[in-house]
Design an enzyme around this catalytic site. Structure first.
Site, short mmCIF file in Angstrom:
data_model
loop_
_atom_site.label_atom_id
_atom_site.label_comp_id
_atom_site.label_asym_id
_atom_site.label_seq_id
_atom_site.Cartn_x
_atom_site.Cartn_y
_atom_site.Cartn_z
N CYS A 64 5.08 1.76 -12.61
CA CYS A 64 6.44 1.45 -13.07
C CYS A 64 7.34 1.37 -11.85
CB CYS A 64 6.95 2.50 -14.05
SG CYS A 64 8.61 2.13 -14.66
N CYS A 108 12.26 -4.23 -16.04
CA CYS A 108 10.90 -3.78 -15.72
C CYS A 108 10.62 -4.11 -14.26
CB CYS A 108 9.89 -4.46 -16.64
SG CYS A 108 8.16 -4.04 -16.27
#
EC number: 5.1.1.7
Length: 270
Positions: free
Chosen positions: A75, A213
């Protein structure tokens, strides 16, 4: 018995996280269930992903859980948030974060300017479904496969440059999680290119549509370079802010802000 867990709430361009230092947890916790409970927006703290971290001699280990309790391999936004948190707590500006076997080199130029070198990406198609299945799916949703590419940035992404309406993005994102297409699910990026910028929305596996993201930004930037749609450096545009992207010696470098929202205590029944 009720126990107390110290947490930090942060976000990267609206992609939000609950972050916990692993040293504050006893070994008795079911981490997957704890992640689900703390991520719940009505009865917990609320977040897109739950982050555990632990300091080692020369790096910080990061473990990522999705809101459904499943684990994630990478991430980018959480990495920037963790780097900023470490900077605020220790003053360190050059920070190495390990997620599994992937090394992420972070630099905190200032509190609102954090860069992460995520390394190289792979366009190996070994994990892709058969072309027949992809063609069938693409025809159903009028997706141009010449403008679609799979990229592995440490976690798997499909980048779709064909323009889809928001309601169709939700449907496509959900249905690409089908086991017959991607056995472990996939992150789906919907990218629109204008003036060397990529306007991006992302369906994250285990989460759903998110406001931003970081790994999707890296994968979409790499895909855009491969297609020749953009050049380096470029900008990825999300609803709540931008990421600056560049390629150096085959490595993808992401730069942007991270925001500290709150520090607090979570009370957990065991």
């Amino acid at each position: 018995m009720i126990s107390k867990i110290n947490f930090v709430k942060m976000h990267g361009l609206g992609n939000d996280f609950v972050i916990v230092n692993k040293r504050d947890l006893s070994s008795s916790y079911d981490l997957s269930q704890l992640a689900k409970n703390m991520a719940e927006r009505h009865t917990g703290i609320g977040c897109d992903q739950f982050i555990l971290y632990e300091e080692h001699n020369d790096f910080y280990e990061m473990i990522i859980y999705n809101i459904d309790g499943s684990s994630a391999k990478l991430c980018g936004n959480a990495t920037r948030c963790l780097a900023k948190l470490i900077y605020l707590d220790t003053g360190k500006q050059d920070i190495t974060v390990m997620v599994g076997n992937k090394k992420l080199l972070c630099n905190v130029n200032d509190e609102n300017n954090i860069s992460v070198n995520v390394g190289s990406v792979s366009f190996n198609e070994a994990w892709m479904p058969s072309r027949d299945k992809v063609w069938e799916f693409a025809e159903r949703y009028m997706i141009d496969l010449k403008e679609t590419i799979c990229v592995d940035i440490g976690n798997p992404h499909v980048v779709i440059f064909s323009k889809l309406e928001p309601q169709d993005q939700k449907i496509v994102g959900e249905r690409l999680q089908a086991k017959e297409l991607f056995a472990d699910g996939v992150n789906v990026n919907f990218a629109e290119v204008k003036d060397n910028k990529i306007y991006l929305s992302v369906w994250e596996r285990g989460v759903g549509l998110t406001l931003a993201c970081g790994s999707g930004a890296c994968g979409s930037f790499a895909a855009g370079l491969k297609h020749g749609f953009i050049h380096s450096p470029s900008t990825i545009v999300f609803k709540h802010g931008n990421l600056t992207m560049k390629e150096e010696n085959g490595n993808i470098i992401m730069q942007g802000a991270a925001t500290l929202v709150a520090r607090g205590e979570y009370y957990c029944e065991q």
